[in-house]
Design an enzyme around this catalytic site. Structure first.
Site, PDB file in Angstrom:
ATOM      1  N   GLY A 141       0.834  -1.198   0.000  1.00  0.00           N
ATOM      2  CA  GLY A 141       0.000   0.000   0.000  1.00  0.00           C
ATOM      3  C   GLY A 141       0.863   1.240   0.000  1.00  0.00           C
ATOM      4  O   GLY A 141       2.073   1.187   0.224  1.00  0.00           O
ATOM      5  N   GLY A 154       0.454   5.819   0.620  1.00  0.00           N
ATOM      6  CA  GLY A 154      -0.400   6.959   0.941  1.00  0.00           C
ATOM      7  C   GLY A 154       0.428   8.155   1.315  1.00  0.00           C
ATOM      8  O   GLY A 154       1.640   8.183   1.088  1.00  0.00           O
ATOM      9  N   GLY A 155      -0.244   9.144   1.911  1.00  0.00           N
ATOM     10  CA  GLY A 155       0.423  10.396   2.227  1.00  0.00           C
ATOM     11  C   GLY A 155       1.585  10.231   3.188  1.00  0.00           C
ATOM     12  O   GLY A 155       2.509  11.025   3.187  1.00  0.00           O
ATOM     13  N   MET A 156       1.554   9.211   4.075  1.00  0.00           N
ATOM     14  CA  MET A 156       2.598   9.079   5.079  1.00  0.00           C
ATOM     15  C   MET A 156       3.619   8.013   4.730  1.00  0.00           C
ATOM     16  O   MET A 156       4.400   7.605   5.572  1.00  0.00           O
ATOM     17  CB  MET A 156       1.964   8.783   6.441  1.00  0.00           C
ATOM     18  N   VAL A 176       4.220   1.229   1.982  1.00  0.00           N
ATOM     19  CA  VAL A 176       4.283   0.004   2.777  1.00  0.00           C
ATOM     20  C   VAL A 176       4.595  -1.157   1.841  1.00  0.00           C
ATOM     21  O   VAL A 176       3.917  -1.354   0.831  1.00  0.00           O
ATOM     22  CB  VAL A 176       2.955  -0.261   3.522  1.00  0.00           C
ATOM     23  N   LYS A 212       7.298  -0.060   6.476  1.00  0.00           N
ATOM     24  CA  LYS A 212       6.752   1.244   6.115  1.00  0.00           C
ATOM     25  C   LYS A 212       7.884   2.248   6.032  1.00  0.00           C
ATOM     26  O   LYS A 212       8.560   2.529   7.013  1.00  0.00           O
ATOM     27  CB  LYS A 212       5.706   1.717   7.124  1.00  0.00           C
ATOM     28  N   ASP A 221      -4.434  10.024  14.754  1.00  0.00           N
ATOM     29  CA  ASP A 221      -4.747   9.905  13.322  1.00  0.00           C
ATOM     30  C   ASP A 221      -5.613   8.666  13.070  1.00  0.00           C
ATOM     31  O   ASP A 221      -5.346   7.887  12.150  1.00  0.00           O
ATOM     32  CB  ASP A 221      -3.456   9.847  12.503  1.00  0.00           C
TER      33      ASP A 221
END
Length: 674
Positions: A25, A27-29, A32, A47, A141
């Site tokens: 996966g 995303g913004g952070m 992974v 990650k 979060d």
């Protein structure tokens, strides 16, 4: 998704131990990866943090500390963290448990969950949060993409510790808007957070699981934030009464009215699951005292979830105001700032308890020595800047820009309240007696004109840097604000008193550079400043800014060259000055070097994530590079960072004018409010 473009290839060995099996996966952070742990013979998730965040040493230290704390948690509903490691080139990554299954976000995207299924997931999330909160760990979060639904039926909360890394630069660069939809009002306002912020986010997630939509879904970041702060969540009609009560209570905009502990919300969720599991006879609520009591509770919770954060201290005078605010977003914010009389009519003159709106008024020059006028103006600017940079925890401190006070010719406390909405002013005087400098400051409540306290500081050697530190420290004490030596030390390298005095005087002249001769006077004084103290980084940085302004006036390339040389010297002496990188970014921007400009503004933001000037520069650079969506997001972020600074509203207004008008939603709002 730039990180995915440069993804690690399958089969690559990371950290001498982990073989990449593929991307799980992104995303913004960060990205992974699914990987094989050759040492312990198990599948894990790796990650990697975004490159921009890897470069921020302080944020990495915070992250490592919180990730270590999170790794100590041992609970079936919390994703396990095996370790924090680095690649050979210094990129940080987290080794986590790998779980076969879907994220809650993927599951919701397919279809809303059944009532029983949603409650069961919420209970497991609450169980995990109870464990974390018992160890004084707040996630900050909670959102569907940070909740994993494993194939075995268990729920795992992941990404503890990463929320601290969400900062101004990543909001645009990393698409962090997904997190924005789940932030609590106190997070949106930049206030201190505790376990109740996780309770808010869980309430949002529960509503989304049951309805298939986020209760604060809007088309743009400012509109989302306005909805969170000032509008009721979207209707929950059709959901069981018990669940409506839980969600509305969790979504109280006032944290004091919310569930105070996750265990309280957990108990209500478990009771609701028991009730929903019973047969229809036991669940009937059409009549009876139980229904009446619950309906009264629902009305109370709905009201608490609907009261505007901005006007919580009193009722709004116009019932349509929350809806109008939601549609207008930043446009109405601009109106409220620029037209205080409108603000007073809508909200009354009182400012919400806990917010300090401060105006530093022009100082009186005792003795009327004309040589001290510019020095006095420079002191006002730097004092305003030092106060606005204080990290005051959960106390809102808005310092009105000194340039705005000068523009509106605000000279007394009554005018500061009427024109600017300031509830506090700092007035003062400066007197010189030989080398000695005396600074007298008064802190005044504008609503009753009561003197809260006075600060009288003297430096016999004329050390203005030390004088300012003492003044800021004592003013902060009068306002019950915590300060530390680190907050006060921002003069940029070693400072000889005479050099700093020349710097402040030059700053005063630069505030009025449109007056003939002032800019040249500032340049001469800054030249004397760095001659007196060759290691004075702030002096070189300000001299670079002065030459940039000079180029802006007559377009002589020589001034840009002078500016760049001084800025490079400033950075060489002290690489932690955000203002120097901002000015360099502006120089690269006007020179057509768009990518270099973006790099400088982004670097400034790694040093100071709340630097509105850097965000404005980033916005202009994005716009000139044709990245209109990124530019719009950056302009909006500048408004959010400095809501009391008219220049941000001015810039975004011109941006929309260049783009052919403001968004349709905002136009409808403006017409509706006429």
């Amino acid at each position: 998704m730039a990180e995915v473009t440069n993804a690690l290839p399958v089969g690559e060995l990371v950290g001498n131990n982990y073989e990449i099996l593929g991307i799980a996966g992104a995303g913004g952070m960060g990205v992974v990866y699914r990987a094989w742990d050759a040492k312990l013979e198990r599948t894990v998730a790796l990650k990697f943090l975004p490159t921009l965040l890897n470069a921020d040493v302080r944020e990495r230290e915070y992250f490592v500390l919180e990730a270590r704390m999170a790794s100590s948690l041992d609970h079936p509903n919390i994703g396990v963290i095996h370790g924090i490691e680095e690649t050979a080139d210094g990129r940080a990554f987290i080794v986590m448990g790998f779980y076969d299954g879907l994220s809650l976000a993927q599951r919701i995207a397919k279809a809303p969950l059944s009532t029983v299924e949603a409650v069961d997931v919420a209970i497991q999330i609450a169980l995990g949060l109870c464990e974390a909160h018992a160890h004084q760990i707040v996630h900050r979060d909670i959102k569907p993409s940070n909740v994993m639904l494993t194939n075995s039926g268990s729920v795992k909360i992941v990404d503890f510790g990463l929320a601290r890394l969400i900062s101004a630069e990543t909001a645009t660069a990393s698409g962090i808007v997904g997190s924005i939809k789940y932030v609590s009002p106190e997070q949106a306002l930049g206030h201190r957070t505790d376990q109740r912020t996780d309770i808010w986010s869980l309430g949002v997630v529960l509503a989304e699981m049951l309805t298939g939509r986020n209760p604060f879904e809007r088309g743009a970041i400012p509109a989302i934030l306005v909805a969170i702060l000032n509008e009721p969540p979207q209707s929950l009609d059709g959901l069981p009464i018990a669940l409506q009560g839980i969600i509305y209570r969790a979504l109280s905009k006032d944290a004091e009215k919310r569930y105070q502990h996750c265990s309280e919300m957990l108990a209500d969720l478990q009771a609701a699951r028991t009730e929903l599991s019973n047969d229809s006879t036991n669940r009937k609520e059409a009549t009876g005292r139980k229904t009446t009591h619950r309906s009264n509770d629902i009305r109370k919770y709905v009201e608490q979830a609907s009261i505007s954060t901005w006007s919580r201290a009193q009722k709004p005078r116009n019932r349509w105001l929350p809806l109008g605010l939601g549609l207008c977003g930043f446009v109405l914010l601009a109106c409220l700032f620029l037209f205080p009389r409108v603000r007073e009519q809508l909200f009354g003159s009182r400012i919400r308890v806990g917010e300090e709106h401060i105006a530093v008024l022009p100082f009186t020059n005792i003795g009327n020595n004309p040589e001290n006028e510019a020095l006095s103006e420079g002191l006002v600017d730097t004092l305003s800047g030092r106060l606005s940079n204080l990290d005051v925890g959960n106390k809102a401190l808005w310092v009105i820009p000194a340039s705005e006070i000068r523009r509106l010719k605000v000279m007394d406390p009554a005018a500061a309240l009427k024109t600017l909405g300031a509830n506090l002013v700092i007035s003062g005087s400066i007197r010189r007696d030989g080398a000695a400098i005396n600074l007298n400051l008064n802190l005044i409540n504008t609503e009753n004109l009561r003197l809260i306290g006075s600060v009288d500081v003297v430096d016999q050697a004329g050390d203005l840097a030390a004088l300012q530190d003492e003044a800021v420290s004592r003013l902060a004490h009068l306002m019950d604000l915590p300060v530390s030596a680190e907050m006060l030390h921002n003069t940029g390298g070693s400072v000889v008193p005479a050099a700093y005095e020349n710097y402040l005087t030059a700053l005063g002249y630069m505030q009025r550079y449109d007056k003939a001769g002032n800019l040249d006077r500032a340049i001469n004084l800054l030249g004397e400043s760095i001659k007196t103290d060759p290691k004075f980084a702030l002096g070189y940085g300000q001299l670079g800014e002065a030459y940039r302004i000079k180029y802006q006036l007559d377009k002589n390339q020589h001034w840009l060259d002078e500016a760049q040389g001084n800025l490079e010297r400033a950075i060489q002496l002290d690489g932690s000055l955000p203002a120097a990188y901002v000015t360099l970014g502006r120089i690269h921007d006007v020179s057509g070097k768009r990518e270099l400009a973006l790099q400088e503004f982004q670097h400034a933001l790694t040093l100071d994530p709340r630097n509105a000037l850097a965000v404005r520069g980033l916005a202009r650079a994005y716009e000139r590079a044709g990245r209109v969506a990124d530019a719009e997001a950056a302009y909006q972020k500048a408004v959010a960072l400095k809501p009391d600074d008219w220049e941000s509203y001015n810039l975004i207004g011109h941006f929309y004018d260049r783009q052919g008008g403001i968004p349709r939603r905002s136009r409808r709002c403006r017409e509706r409010l006429r």
